[in-house]
Design a protein around this motif. Structure first.
Motif, PDB file in Angstrom:
ATOM      1  N   ALA A 170     -26.626  57.695 -30.600  1.00 16.01           N
ATOM      2  CA  ALA A 170     -25.559  56.793 -31.050  1.00 16.01           C
ATOM      3  C   ALA A 170     -25.874  56.312 -32.462  1.00 16.01           C
ATOM      4  N   GLY A 171     -24.977  55.509 -33.005  1.00 14.12           N
ATOM      5  CA  GLY A 171     -25.232  54.887 -34.298  1.00 14.12           C
ATOM      6  C   GLY A 171     -25.028  53.390 -34.189  1.00 14.12           C
ATOM      7  N   TYR A 172     -25.656  52.638 -35.089  1.00 11.59           N
ATOM      8  CA  TYR A 172     -25.444  51.188 -35.118  1.00 11.59           C
ATOM      9  C   TYR A 172     -25.556  50.706 -36.563  1.00 11.59           C
ATOM     10  N   CYS A 173     -24.617  49.866 -36.984  1.00 11.87           N
ATOM     11  CA  CYS A 173     -24.638  49.312 -38.345  1.00 11.87           C
ATOM     12  C   CYS A 173     -24.846  47.811 -38.265  1.00 11.87           C
ATOM     13  N   GLY A 174     -25.794  47.267 -39.020  1.00 11.84           N
ATOM     14  CA  GLY A 174     -25.963  45.819 -39.026  1.00 11.84           C
ATOM     15  C   GLY A 174     -27.255  45.393 -39.686  1.00 11.84           C
ATOM     16  N   ASP A 175     -27.269  44.133 -40.107  1.00 12.71           N
ATOM     17  CA  ASP A 175     -28.422  43.612 -40.842  1.00 12.71           C
ATOM     18  C   ASP A 175     -29.081  42.400 -40.174  1.00 12.71           C
ATOM     19  N   ALA A 232     -33.936  55.625 -32.981  1.00 11.74           N
ATOM     20  CA  ALA A 232     -34.493  56.950 -33.289  1.00 11.74           C
ATOM     21  C   ALA A 232     -34.815  57.071 -34.773  1.00 11.74           C
ATOM     22  N   VAL A 233     -34.005  56.434 -35.609  1.00 10.45           N
ATOM     23  CA  VAL A 233     -34.252  56.485 -37.054  1.00 10.45           C
ATOM     24  C   VAL A 233     -33.596  55.277 -37.723  1.00 10.45           C
ATOM     25  N   VAL A 234     -34.273  54.751 -38.743  1.00  9.61           N
ATOM     26  CA  VAL A 234     -33.695  53.697 -39.571  1.00  9.61           C
ATOM     27  C   VAL A 234     -33.192  54.370 -40.848  1.00  9.61           C
ATOM     28  N   VAL A 235     -31.924  54.133 -41.183  1.00  9.80           N
ATOM     29  CA  VAL A 235     -31.363  54.684 -42.413  1.00  9.80           C
ATOM     30  C   VAL A 235     -31.080  53.520 -43.365  1.00  9.80           C
ATOM     31  N   LEU A 236     -31.910  53.387 -44.412  1.00  5.85           N
ATOM     32  CA  LEU A 236     -31.661  52.354 -45.415  1.00  5.85           C
ATOM     33  C   LEU A 236     -30.592  52.890 -46.363  1.00  5.85           C
ATOM     34  N   CYS A 237     -29.481  52.172 -46.461  1.00  7.50           N
ATOM     35  CA  CYS A 237     -28.331  52.646 -47.231  1.00  7.50           C
ATOM     36  C   CYS A 237     -28.228  51.954 -48.587  1.00  7.50           C
ATOM     37  N   GLU A 238     -27.219  52.313 -49.349  1.00  7.63           N
ATOM     38  CA  GLU A 238     -26.890  51.674 -50.629  1.00  7.63           C
ATOM     39  C   GLU A 238     -28.002  51.836 -51.663  1.00  7.63           C
ATOM     40  N   GLY A 239     -28.844  52.843 -51.510  1.00  8.46           N
ATOM     41  CA  GLY A 239     -29.919  53.043 -52.483  1.00  8.46           C
ATOM     42  C   GLY A 239     -31.083  52.077 -52.328  1.00  8.46           C
ATOM     43  N   VAL A 240     -31.061  51.327 -51.220  1.00 10.09           N
ATOM     44  CA  VAL A 240     -32.148  50.371 -50.968  1.00 10.09           C
ATOM     45  C   VAL A 240     -33.421  51.134 -50.604  1.00 10.09           C
ATOM     46  N   THR A 241     -34.549  50.670 -51.109  1.00 10.35           N
ATOM     47  CA  THR A 241     -35.819  51.293 -50.745  1.00 10.35           C
ATOM     48  C   THR A 241     -36.670  50.287 -49.962  1.00 10.35           C
ATOM     49  N   PRO A 289     -28.112  50.665 -29.541  1.00  5.61           N
ATOM     50  CA  PRO A 289     -28.484  51.456 -28.367  1.00  5.61           C
ATOM     51  C   PRO A 289     -29.815  52.183 -28.585  1.00  5.61           C
ATOM     52  N   GLU A 290     -30.528  52.385 -27.489  1.00  2.00           N
ATOM     53  CA  GLU A 290     -31.776  53.147 -27.522  1.00  2.00           C
ATOM     54  C   GLU A 290     -31.482  54.545 -28.093  1.00  2.00           C
ATOM     55  N   GLY A 291     -32.331  55.004 -28.997  1.00  2.00           N
ATOM     56  CA  GLY A 291     -32.157  56.347 -29.546  1.00  2.00           C
ATOM     57  C   GLY A 291     -31.101  56.444 -30.635  1.00  2.00           C
ATOM     58  N   CYS A 292     -30.691  55.304 -31.179  1.00  2.05           N
ATOM     59  CA  CYS A 292     -29.616  55.334 -32.187  1.00  2.05           C
ATOM     60  C   CYS A 292     -30.157  55.560 -33.598  1.00  2.05           C
ATOM     61  N   ALA A 293     -29.227  55.915 -34.508  1.00  2.00           N
ATOM     62  CA  ALA A 293     -29.497  55.852 -35.938  1.00  2.00           C
ATOM     63  C   ALA A 293     -29.012  54.472 -36.380  1.00  2.00           C
ATOM     64  N   TRP A 294     -29.920  53.694 -36.964  1.00  3.47           N
ATOM     65  CA  TRP A 294     -29.580  52.318 -37.382  1.00  3.47           C
ATOM     66  C   TRP A 294     -29.372  52.311 -38.895  1.00  3.47           C
ATOM     67  N   PHE A 295     -28.138  52.020 -39.297  1.00  2.00           N
ATOM     68  CA  PHE A 295     -27.780  51.960 -40.716  1.00  2.00           C
ATOM     69  C   PHE A 295     -27.848  50.508 -41.178  1.00  2.00           C
ATOM     70  N   THR A 296     -28.640  50.252 -42.217  1.00  2.00           N
ATOM     71  CA  THR A 296     -28.841  48.865 -42.646  1.00  2.00           C
ATOM     72  C   THR A 296     -29.196  48.802 -44.127  1.00  2.00           C
ATOM     73  N   VAL A 297     -29.148  47.596 -44.674  1.00  2.00           N
ATOM     74  CA  VAL A 297     -29.652  47.382 -46.038  1.00  2.00           C
ATOM     75  C   VAL A 297     -30.901  46.498 -46.018  1.00  2.00           C
ATOM     76  N   MET A 298     -31.348  46.124 -44.814  1.00  2.00           N
ATOM     77  CA  MET A 298     -32.563  45.305 -44.700  1.00  2.00           C
ATOM     78  C   MET A 298     -33.787  46.183 -44.966  1.00  2.00           C
TER      79      MET A 298
END
Lengths: 108, 142
Positions: free
Chosen positions: A26-31, A65-74, A41-50
């Motif tokens: 699954a996917g989840y977006c939030g900070d 399952a994976v954290v995806v830092l978006c918006e060019g955030v490192t 959800p367990e096993g999700c891709a988490w999209f965040t800027v944190m």
């Protein structure tokens, strides 16, 4: 789709890839970390800027399952180090959270 | 009452966000090792992490005591912090007294105590201003 598949799809940069074969559920977006803890959800891709070290604890406890830092955030130095210690998958992308989620939606 | 299988105590240090969550991670890993269902582990992890973070942010740290039984986990989070003036208000989803710098870290959504109550089977909180706060939680397996 696996975490590696998502990396290819987004053209994401790898900070740590401990288990690229893990299948995304699954996917989840939030900070706000309390929301992520209770709703991602367990096993999700988490999209965040944190990008601070607490992201690793939340990803571990919520079993993302994976954290995806978006918006060019490192990730800050502490987070980059902690994900390696804890075997947490973490990648970055220049896409906005919306764009990254949109690209992923329907492909999991 | 079933026998205690594992008793753990953790000192949670105040204002140390780098180590915040380490007690919860350790409890999670213990539960995983003894074969507790992942849905139950998740409830324990959420409730305990929220409690840990609260002690770090608001109380200058505290002590987390965890007792794992065959059928449940009991968690006691005790601090000697400033206490909660209005517990009912603090339990309201979205209510937060966390300062701006804490919110910038992704905390302070006002969901900590509500999450702890939501994901546990028993939840109680005793607090006295200037003395401290004790939270007791039980999560039953299955």
């Amino acid at each position: 789709m696996t975490v590696e598949g998502l990396v290819d799809l987004l053209g994401a940069r790898i900070v740590n890839l401990a288990d690229g074969e893990r299948v995304l559920t699954a996917g989840y977006c939030g900070d706000f970390l309390s929301f992520v803890m209770s709703k991602a959800p367990e096993g999700c891709a988490w999209f965040t800027v944190m990008s601070n070290v607490n992201v690793c604890a939340v990803a571990t406890l919520a079993d993302c399952a994976v954290v995806v830092l978006c918006e060019g955030v490192t990730p800050d130095a502490a987070l980059a180090e902690k994900v390696k210690q804890q075997d947490v998958n973490l990648v970055t992308t220049g896409m906005t959270v919306y764009e990254a989620a949109l690209a992923t939606a329907g492909r999991l | 009452m079933s026998e205690t299988r594992i008793h753990q105590e953790y000192v949670v240090s105040g204002n140390n966000f780098a180590s915040a969550g380490s007690a919860s991670e350790e409890v999670k890993s213990t539960l995983k090792k003894i074969g507790v269902a992942s849905s139950d582990i998740r409830r324990v992890a959420i409730a305990m992490y929220e409690g840990e973070i609260n002690m770090v942010i608001h109380a200058g740290g505290g002590v987390a005591t965890v007792d794992i039984y065959l059928d449940r986990v009991e968690i006691v989070l005790a601090d000697k912090g400033k206490g909660i003036e209005n517990v009912e208000l603090a339990m309201t989803p979205g209510w937060s007294t966390a300062p701006e710098d804490i919110r910038a870290l992704g905390f302070g959504a006002g969901m900590g105590l509500p999450n702890m109550k939501k994901y546990t089977d028993e939840f109680s909180i005793e607090s006295e201003v200037g003395v401290g706060t004790t939270v007791r939680m039980t999560i039953r397996f299955g």
